[in-house]
Design a protein around this motif. Structure first.
Motif, PDB file in Angstrom:
ATOM      1  N   MET A 130       0.794  -1.152   0.164  1.00  0.00           N
ATOM      2  CA  MET A 130      -0.032   0.108   0.116  1.00  0.00           C
ATOM      3  C   MET A 130       0.914   1.209   0.179  1.00  0.00           C
ATOM      4  N   GLY A 131       0.637   2.185  -0.860  1.00  0.00           N
ATOM      5  CA  GLY A 131       1.328   3.504  -0.943  1.00  0.00           C
ATOM      6  C   GLY A 131       0.662   4.421   0.431  1.00  0.00           C
ATOM      7  N   ILE A 132       1.752   5.065   0.990  1.00  0.00           N
ATOM      8  CA  ILE A 132       1.323   5.799   2.269  1.00  0.00           C
ATOM      9  C   ILE A 132       1.533   7.152   1.967  1.00  0.00           C
ATOM     10  N   ALA A 133       0.806   8.115   2.085  1.00  0.00           N
ATOM     11  CA  ALA A 133       1.271   9.634   2.059  1.00  0.00           C
ATOM     12  C   ALA A 133       1.294  10.085   3.451  1.00  0.00           C
ATOM     13  N   LEU A 134       2.310  10.730   4.002  1.00  0.00           N
ATOM     14  CA  LEU A 134       2.275  11.259   5.170  1.00  0.00           C
ATOM     15  C   LEU A 134       1.875  12.735   5.297  1.00  0.00           C
ATOM     16  N   VAL A 135       1.148  13.087   6.145  1.00  0.00           N
ATOM     17  CA  VAL A 135       0.400  14.605   6.063  1.00  0.00           C
ATOM     18  C   VAL A 135       1.172  15.340   7.306  1.00  0.00           C
ATOM     19  N   GLY A 136       2.143  16.359   6.950  1.00  0.00           N
ATOM     20  CA  GLY A 136       2.669  17.061   8.190  1.00  0.00           C
ATOM     21  C   GLY A 136       4.066  16.330   8.444  1.00  0.00           C
ATOM     22  N   LEU A 137       5.068  16.905   8.130  1.00  0.00           N
ATOM     23  CA  LEU A 137       6.449  16.446   7.973  1.00  0.00           C
ATOM     24  C   LEU A 137       7.250  17.037   9.352  1.00  0.00           C
ATOM     25  N   GLY A 138       6.765  16.844  10.552  1.00  0.00           N
ATOM     26  CA  GLY A 138       7.258  17.280  11.698  1.00  0.00           C
ATOM     27  C   GLY A 138       7.998  16.288  12.368  1.00  0.00           C
ATOM     28  N   TYR A 139       8.221  16.276  13.594  1.00  0.00           N
ATOM     29  CA  TYR A 139       9.167  15.291  14.349  1.00  0.00           C
ATOM     30  C   TYR A 139       8.868  13.766  14.107  1.00  0.00           C
ATOM     31  N   TYR A 140       7.434  13.449  14.397  1.00  0.00           N
ATOM     32  CA  TYR A 140       7.150  12.252  14.371  1.00  0.00           C
ATOM     33  C   TYR A 140       7.185  11.602  12.926  1.00  0.00           C
ATOM     34  N   SER A 141       6.957  12.380  12.087  1.00  0.00           N
ATOM     35  CA  SER A 141       6.883  11.698  10.523  1.00  0.00           C
ATOM     36  C   SER A 141       8.508  11.674  10.289  1.00  0.00           C
ATOM     37  N   THR A 142       9.120  12.654  10.559  1.00  0.00           N
ATOM     38  CA  THR A 142      10.740  12.577  10.290  1.00  0.00           C
ATOM     39  C   THR A 142      11.616  11.636  10.870  1.00  0.00           C
ATOM     40  N   ASP A 143      11.465  11.677  12.224  1.00  0.00           N
ATOM     41  CA  ASP A 143      12.174  10.737  13.063  1.00  0.00           C
ATOM     42  C   ASP A 143      11.891   9.105  13.232  1.00  0.00           C
ATOM     43  N   LEU A 144      10.183   9.185  13.060  1.00  0.00           N
ATOM     44  CA  LEU A 144       9.850   7.697  13.131  1.00  0.00           C
ATOM     45  C   LEU A 144       9.295   7.150  11.976  1.00  0.00           C
ATOM     46  N   LEU A 145       8.379   7.728  11.581  1.00  0.00           N
ATOM     47  CA  LEU A 145       7.352   7.095  10.633  1.00  0.00           C
ATOM     48  C   LEU A 145       8.121   6.768   9.270  1.00  0.00           C
ATOM     49  N   ALA A 146       8.714   7.725   8.700  1.00  0.00           N
ATOM     50  CA  ALA A 146       9.402   7.844   7.530  1.00  0.00           C
ATOM     51  C   ALA A 146      10.527   6.763   7.324  1.00  0.00           C
ATOM     52  N   PRO A 147      11.549   6.600   8.631  1.00  0.00           N
ATOM     53  CA  PRO A 147      12.284   5.648   8.747  1.00  0.00           C
ATOM     54  C   PRO A 147      11.551   4.256   8.814  1.00  0.00           C
ATOM     55  N   ALA A 148      10.587   4.090   9.544  1.00  0.00           N
ATOM     56  CA  ALA A 148       9.949   2.845   9.513  1.00  0.00           C
ATOM     57  C   ALA A 148       9.233   2.318   8.329  1.00  0.00           C
ATOM     58  N   LEU A 149       8.919   3.562   7.392  1.00  0.00           N
ATOM     59  CA  LEU A 149       8.271   3.063   6.220  1.00  0.00           C
ATOM     60  C   LEU A 149       9.493   2.501   5.132  1.00  0.00           C
ATOM     61  N   GLN A 150      10.705   2.457   5.541  1.00  0.00           N
ATOM     62  CA  GLN A 150      11.525   2.114   4.758  1.00  0.00           C
ATOM     63  C   GLN A 150      11.985   0.571   5.039  1.00  0.00           C
ATOM     64  N   THR A 151      11.286  -0.048   6.199  1.00  0.00           N
ATOM     65  CA  THR A 151      11.557  -1.531   6.581  1.00  0.00           C
ATOM     66  C   THR A 151       9.979  -2.096   6.634  1.00  0.00           C
ATOM     67  N   THR A 152       9.025  -1.552   6.066  1.00  0.00           N
ATOM     68  CA  THR A 152       7.776  -2.311   6.072  1.00  0.00           C
ATOM     69  C   THR A 152       7.701  -3.021   5.012  1.00  0.00           C
ATOM     70  N   THR A 153       6.910  -4.272   5.232  1.00  0.00           N
ATOM     71  CA  THR A 153       6.469  -5.067   4.089  1.00  0.00           C
ATOM     72  C   THR A 153       5.298  -5.054   3.572  1.00  0.00           C
ATOM     73  N   ASN A 154       4.375  -4.223   4.103  1.00  0.00           N
ATOM     74  CA  ASN A 154       2.679  -4.371   3.426  1.00  0.00           C
ATOM     75  C   ASN A 154       2.699  -2.794   3.134  1.00  0.00           C
ATOM     76  N   CYS A 155       3.602  -1.821   3.138  1.00  0.00           N
ATOM     77  CA  CYS A 155       3.235  -0.454   2.795  1.00  0.00           C
ATOM     78  C   CYS A 155       4.762   0.123   2.459  1.00  0.00           C
ATOM     79  N   TYR A 156       4.590   1.423   1.913  1.00  0.00           N
ATOM     80  CA  TYR A 156       6.015   1.964   1.647  1.00  0.00           C
ATOM     81  C   TYR A 156       5.543   3.519   1.536  1.00  0.00           C
ATOM     82  N   LEU A 157       6.378   4.401   1.840  1.00  0.00           N
ATOM     83  CA  LEU A 157       6.384   6.072   1.714  1.00  0.00           C
ATOM     84  C   LEU A 157       6.171   6.289   0.128  1.00  0.00           C
TER      85      LEU A 157
END
Ligand code: NDP
Length: 331
Positions: A7-34
């Motif tokens: 699944m293709g994910i779009a992050l809305v709001g590129l602050g601390y949580y998107s930058t430090d946690l969610l975007a890095p996590a999305l590089q390792t997920t198997t069912n979705c990507y950034l």
């Protein structure tokens, strides 16, 4: 897996949580990507485009966001904005026909939460709240111990969630943007009590306070709140932007359980009368994203749907009311 199977994910709001946690996590997920980003800051768009190889057609701002409806690369919109903006962007994402993930706290009010749930239902899209801990096997273990009554009934909970926030100008101190510790770190303490009892509170008392009134002018820095549950179980919870704490203690009829930390990003662990809780977990966020996407793809139940976010906000509203009038508020 090819991108098409994820699944293709779009992050809305590129602050601390998107930058430090969610975007890095999305590089390792198997069912979705950034797959895309939505930002009000053009410089971030340039940086993210380069760093994560995001095509121009998948980059939006807050004005042109609705045209995401025509973008087949985006399956899920993940709202990671200040809480007062959650409703608007969840509703717009739902109207664009996209599944929605929304960060905690779901919204500053019950009425916002209801509107968000309705918009997703009306547009036949899923809504999941970013309660990462519910995907953590360490959390699931203390929930199991209660559910299976390993030590009998829960009698008393003590739970604290807080950190020292040194920032002096941030939306967390701004009421209009959905600030205040109760919706922020407070939902972790509330979740600790709700998940460890497996019950919904029926009455609350609460006390708001601050040690830094020059920074926390509009919202509380600290909230202490007490919950009564239908079984008679009681909880004393604490949350603060000025105190470092991350613990959960559960006392049962015939035993005890302690977690510290209980709601960190990693290494949550604890012990109980007859054992330890210490399940390794690489990335809570990656597990959350993968499990929520799997649930949507397979049509199975989400671990923390919009209704779960709403349950917390109902209690948060009651806590604010109780703090204001000094008495007990029934839910
Ligand atoms: P930040 O302040 O770091 O980032 C918020 C982003 O929202 C900004 O960078 C900006 O992104 C965008 N934004 C748009 N309008 C505004 C505005 N008026 N004021 C401030 N920001 C604005 O917040 P966090 O990343 O810490 O928190 C975002 C959400 O994530 C909150 O709901 C928070 O509770 C939640 N969160 C959850 C965590 C968890 O563990 N589940 C941990 C941390 C946060 P841009 O420049 O791209 O427009």
């Amino acid at each position: 897996k090819t991108k098409k199977e994820k699944m293709g994910i779009a992050l809305v709001g590129l602050g601390y949580y998107s930058t430090d946690l969610l975007a890095p996590a999305l590089q390792t997920t198997t069912n979705c990507y950034l797959a895309g980003i939505v930002t009000g800051t053009p410089e971030k768009a340039i940086k993210w485009k380069q760093k994560y190889n995001i095509p121009d057609k998948n980059i939006y701002n807050y004005q042109n966001f609705d045209s995401i409806a025509n973008n087949p690369d985006i399956d899920v919109v993940y709202v990671v904005l200040p809480p007062s903006m959650h409703k608007e962007f969840v509703v717009r994402a739902a109207r664009a026909g996209k599944h929605v993930f929304c960060e905690k706290p779901m919204a500053p009010s019950v009425s916002d939460c209801l509107a968000m749930i309705k918009a997703c239902k009306d547009n036949k899209v899923n809504l999941a709240i970013g309660y990462r801990c519910q995907h953590d096997p360490n959390t699931q273990e203390y929930m199991r111990i209660t559910r299976e009554q390993v030590y009998g009934k829960v009698k008393m909970i003590s739970c604290g969630a807080g950190y020292f926030d040194a920032r002096t100008t941030h939306w967390k101190q701004n009421k209009a943007l959905g600030g205040g510790v109760m919706g922020d770190m407070g939902v972790y303490a509330l979740q600790g009590a709700r998940l460890a009892t497996g019950e919904e509170p029926i009455a609350v008392t609460a006390q708001a306070s601050t040690t830094r009134p020059e920074i926390y002018k509009e919202v509380e820095e600290t909230m202490m709140f007490q919950l009564q549950f239908p079984s008679g179980a009681l909880a004393a919870c604490h949350t603060s932007f000025g105190i470092n704490m991350n613990y959960l203690q559960v006392n049962y009829e015939k035993g005890w359980l302690k977690m510290e930390p209980f709601s960190a990003y990693s290494d949550n662990k604890g012990s109980h009368s007859n054992g330890v809780i210490n399940f390794p977990l690489k990335s809570q966020q990656a597990k959350q994203l993968d499990e929520d996407c799997a649930a949507i793809m397979n049509g199975t139940t989400l671990i923390a749907p919009g209704e779960e976010g709403l349950r917390d906000i109902k209690v948060v509203e009651a806590i604010y009311k109780a703090a204001q009038n000094g008495g007990t508020v029934k839910i």
